[in-house]
Design an enzyme around this catalytic site. Structure first.
Site, PDB file in Angstrom:
ATOM      1  N   ARG A  50       0.859  -1.175   0.000  1.00  0.00           N
ATOM      2  CA  ARG A  50       0.000   0.000   0.000  1.00  0.00           C
ATOM      3  C   ARG A  50       0.904   1.237   0.000  1.00  0.00           C
ATOM      4  NH1 ARG A  50      -2.107  -3.663   3.765  1.00  0.00           N
ATOM      5  NH2 ARG A  50      -4.240  -4.331   3.278  1.00  0.00           N
TER       6      ARG A  50
ATOM      7  N   LYS B 281      -1.869  -1.877   7.309  1.00  0.00           N
ATOM      8  CA  LYS B 281      -3.275  -1.599   7.608  1.00  0.00           C
ATOM      9  C   LYS B 281      -3.760  -2.554   8.701  1.00  0.00           C
ATOM     10  CE  LYS B 281      -7.697  -0.964   5.303  1.00  0.00           C
ATOM     11  NZ  LYS B 281      -8.380  -1.021   4.015  1.00  0.00           N
TER      12      LYS B 281
ATOM     13  N   HIS C 206      -2.947   3.154  -6.143  1.00  0.00           N
ATOM     14  CA  HIS C 206      -3.514   1.906  -5.615  1.00  0.00           C
ATOM     15  C   HIS C 206      -3.782   0.891  -6.738  1.00  0.00           C
ATOM     16  CE1 HIS C 206      -5.111  -0.294  -2.216  1.00  0.00           C
ATOM     17  NE2 HIS C 206      -6.130  -0.665  -2.968  1.00  0.00           N
TER      18      HIS C 206
ATOM     19  N   ARG D 135      -1.323  -1.895  -6.821  1.00  0.00           N
ATOM     20  CA  ARG D 135      -1.579  -2.998  -5.881  1.00  0.00           C
ATOM     21  C   ARG D 135      -2.559  -3.993  -6.503  1.00  0.00           C
ATOM     22  NH1 ARG D 135      -1.445  -4.609  -0.436  1.00  0.00           N
ATOM     23  NH2 ARG D 135      -3.474  -5.130   0.452  1.00  0.00           N
TER      24      ARG D 135
ATOM     25  N   HIS E  18      -4.206  -9.537   3.997  1.00  0.00           N
ATOM     26  CA  HIS E  18      -5.645  -9.595   4.257  1.00  0.00           C
ATOM     27  C   HIS E  18      -5.975 -10.647   5.306  1.00  0.00           C
ATOM     28  CE1 HIS E  18      -6.320  -8.042  -0.102  1.00  0.00           C
ATOM     29  NE2 HIS E  18      -6.161  -7.040   0.741  1.00  0.00           N
TER      30      HIS E  18
ATOM     31  N   TYR F  87      -9.753  -8.333  -5.421  1.00  0.00           N
ATOM     32  CA  TYR F  87      -8.667  -7.755  -6.203  1.00  0.00           C
ATOM     33  C   TYR F  87      -8.460  -8.459  -7.531  1.00  0.00           C
ATOM     34  CZ  TYR F  87      -6.811  -4.675  -2.584  1.00  0.00           C
ATOM     35  OH  TYR F  87      -6.640  -3.671  -1.685  1.00  0.00           O
TER      36      TYR F  87
END
Length: 161
Positions: free
Chosen positions: A7, A32, A97, A100, A123, A132
């Site tokens: 990220r 994150k 982004h 990613r 994740h 994604y």
């Protein structure tokens, strides 16, 4: 970010000590959700990082900011990315982004397992990872950075000239 799936906040806070060439990994701390994880460090990216570090001689942060002791800002990266798109005459709407997303899609398209991708992306749930990607044929193989595929493809083209 395309080579690692990081990220923007993780990339700008990357410290020199987090690059582990002997393991071909980059350690990400407090991503994150305050999660730690590792991601890929491809030979091509390592070469680029070594050149960057040699040229710029940062002390702590891989991408140092204008003020001593600070890292580059997310806004600076976004501005540089937009300028690069304009310079390359790319009119399609991309964001930092997007890199990613392209990493995730490329890793799976190269035949890698979505659960390994889930770990690389940081994740908690595979459902998040599946958002994604836009393909369904998944196979478990060793994960290789999509940047390496681009470099290999480029080098193949150069061999024919």
């Amino acid at each position: 970010m395309f080579a690692t799936g990081m990220r923007i906040g993780e990339a700008i806070r990357l410290q020199i000590k987090d690059i582990q060439p002997e393991r071909s990994l980059i350690q990400i701390w407090n991503g994150k959700g305050q999660k730690d994880r590792v991601t890929l460090l491809s030979p091509s990216l390592l070469k680029e990082l070594e050149e960057h570090l040699e040229k710029n001689k940062p002390i702590k942060w891989v991408f140092a900011g204008d003020k001593p002791g600070t890292h580059i800002t997310a806004r600076s990266v976004q501005r540089a990315f937009k300028n690069s798109l304009v310079k390359a005459s790319i009119t399609k709407q991309f964001t930092v982004h997007t890199l990613r997303h392209k990493f995730a899609t490329s890793v799976v398209e190269m035949g890698n397992d979505i659960y390994r991708l889930q770990q690389l992306m940081g994740h908690s749930y595979v459902r998040t990872t599946s958002r994604y990607i836009h393909i369904s044929n998944l196979h478990a193989l060793t994960v290789e950075s999509p940047l390496e595929k681009l470099v290999k493809d480029k080098n193949k083209g150069n061999d024919n000239t």
